[in-house]
Design a protein around this motif. Sequence first.
Motif, PDB file in Angstrom:
ATOM      1  N   LEU A  51      26.672  -6.754  48.534  1.00 31.45           N
ATOM      2  CA  LEU A  51      27.271  -8.064  48.260  1.00 31.45           C
ATOM      3  C   LEU A  51      27.347  -8.910  49.526  1.00 31.45           C
ATOM      4  N   PRO A  52      27.110 -10.230  49.419  1.00 33.30           N
ATOM      5  CA  PRO A  52      27.169 -11.094  50.605  1.00 33.30           C
ATOM      6  C   PRO A  52      28.563 -11.091  51.227  1.00 33.30           C
ATOM      7  N   ARG A  67      24.515 -10.802  56.547  1.00 34.62           N
ATOM      8  CA  ARG A  67      25.404  -9.647  56.532  1.00 34.62           C
ATOM      9  C   ARG A  67      25.903  -9.397  55.106  1.00 34.62           C
ATOM     10  N   PHE A  68      25.941  -8.102  54.733  1.00 38.17           N
ATOM     11  CA  PHE A  68      26.298  -7.724  53.366  1.00 38.17           C
ATOM     12  C   PHE A  68      27.302  -6.565  53.383  1.00 38.17           C
ATOM     13  N   VAL A  69      28.199  -6.587  52.429  1.00 41.86           N
ATOM     14  CA  VAL A  69      29.141  -5.488  52.227  1.00 41.86           C
ATOM     15  C   VAL A  69      28.535  -4.505  51.235  1.00 41.86           C
ATOM     16  N   GLN A  76      35.418  -0.413  43.667  1.00 37.97           N
ATOM     17  CA  GLN A  76      35.272  -1.671  44.404  1.00 37.97           C
ATOM     18  C   GLN A  76      35.633  -1.530  45.885  1.00 37.97           C
ATOM     19  N   ALA A  77      35.758  -0.315  46.383  1.00 38.08           N
ATOM     20  CA  ALA A  77      36.073  -0.101  47.793  1.00 38.08           C
ATOM     21  C   ALA A  77      34.883  -0.465  48.665  1.00 38.08           C
ATOM     22  N   ALA A  78      35.150  -1.180  49.770  1.00 33.95           N
ATOM     23  CA  ALA A  78      34.108  -1.510  50.739  1.00 33.95           C
ATOM     24  C   ALA A  78      33.799  -0.279  51.580  1.00 33.95           C
ATOM     25  N   LEU A  79      32.514   0.009  51.761  1.00 34.36           N
ATOM     26  CA  LEU A  79      32.089   1.195  52.503  1.00 34.36           C
ATOM     27  C   LEU A  79      31.580   0.867  53.892  1.00 34.36           C
ATOM     28  N   SER A  80      30.890  -0.258  54.033  1.00 36.48           N
ATOM     29  CA  SER A  80      30.389  -0.676  55.344  1.00 36.48           C
ATOM     30  C   SER A  80      29.820  -2.081  55.240  1.00 36.48           C
ATOM     31  N   VAL A  81      29.469  -2.641  56.401  1.00 36.45           N
ATOM     32  CA  VAL A  81      28.801  -3.939  56.470  1.00 36.45           C
ATOM     33  C   VAL A  81      27.441  -3.727  57.128  1.00 36.45           C
ATOM     34  N   VAL A  82      26.387  -4.258  56.504  1.00 35.52           N
ATOM     35  CA  VAL A  82      25.027  -4.010  56.978  1.00 35.52           C
ATOM     36  C   VAL A  82      24.235  -5.312  57.033  1.00 35.52           C
ATOM     37  N   GLN A  87      18.222  -0.623  53.617  1.00 37.48           N
ATOM     38  CA  GLN A  87      17.715  -0.015  52.387  1.00 37.48           C
ATOM     39  C   GLN A  87      18.755   0.972  51.840  1.00 37.48           C
ATOM     40  N   VAL A  88      19.343   0.628  50.711  1.00 40.10           N
ATOM     41  CA  VAL A  88      20.373   1.467  50.108  1.00 40.10           C
ATOM     42  C   VAL A  88      19.738   2.672  49.412  1.00 40.10           C
ATOM     43  N   VAL A  89      20.330   3.848  49.613  1.00 38.68           N
ATOM     44  CA  VAL A  89      19.979   5.045  48.841  1.00 38.68           C
ATOM     45  C   VAL A  89      21.182   5.359  47.957  1.00 38.68           C
ATOM     46  N   GLN A  90      21.001   5.248  46.649  1.00 41.20           N
ATOM     47  CA  GLN A  90      22.108   5.428  45.725  1.00 41.20           C
ATOM     48  C   GLN A  90      22.563   6.893  45.669  1.00 41.20           C
TER      49      GLN A  90
END
Length: 328
Positions: A51-52, A67-69, A76-82, A87-90
């Motif tokens: 998410l932006p 930058r994305f959350v 709905q917990a934020a895990l990191s900012v990238v 590249q997300v690995v689910q």
Amino acid sequence: MSHDLDESTGKPAMAYVGEKPWHGLGQELPPGQDIDRWVKAAGLDWDIEMLPVRYQMNDQSYVMSDRFVLARSDTQAALSVVSGDYQVVQPKAVLEFYRDLVEQRGYQLETAGALAGGRKVWALARTGLVAGVADDAADKLGAYVLLATSCDKTLATTVTFTSVRVVCQNTLSFAVRDMKKGNRRSIKVAHSLRFDPAQIKNDLGLMDESWEKFKQQLTPMAGQQLSKGDAEQFFLSLIQSEKEAKEGKISDRKHKELMQLMSFYRHAPGQSLPTAKDTLWGAVSAVTYYVDHFRPSSGDRLDSAWFGTGAALKEKAWEKALEMTQSH
């Protein structure tokens, strides 16, 4: 001892087959469960949303374009900012990686789960390759494939070939044999690159050769006798700093660690077997037993033993033992 299992949903995100983990947590599964059952039992049935990043200033709302959350779809917990090229690995993809390996190659999943609120996900499967150390059937090792990834930049998506000593469940990774790239402890895919399971599985074809080489390296270790003084020097070489070694000193904390290692060298499970009693292999096994089952860790012992300082100590012990057999 603390653990760092994800408990975001109110229960530990871990599933396992067989022996209960040291912390006594997680959902036990009978052997032969399908991947979908594993996903649910391990608490990995959620997605990572990218998410932006939004912020407010002077009563105006703004969006960052680069930058994305990364946030969990369930809590709905934020895990990191990238950054945008991340590249997300689910979480489900970690277990999905094993689907055809289980169905077509006979792999058997043994454990899977998440750490640190879901920021790190792993799964471990037995391949079916088994060997006796120096051909001694009493001291068996099994070959496993470990896949792990993170979404907080602490770990690249990593595939590691890992041995498990049956008598005590110690883990020790072994190098991937690849003529083009040399020996590698792991296959790593940075999060700036797309994770391609098919390509990684091509590298799994290297396992048979890697396993054979690993077995060959074990034989001289099991045949090299160590005196009590030799064993102490082996352990000291792993835990002493260069300055301490030069001055012939050791801190009280490290002296206690040395005494623990010497105790495990004599009395840990499997240490009375001919392959381990008073041998270099026994010294390596004492280190792996200490790291996997007793070494203090600020977070989860599993995390440290597979990916952190514990893994580094085990690798140092292995490299030192190889050096000793080659010069013996």
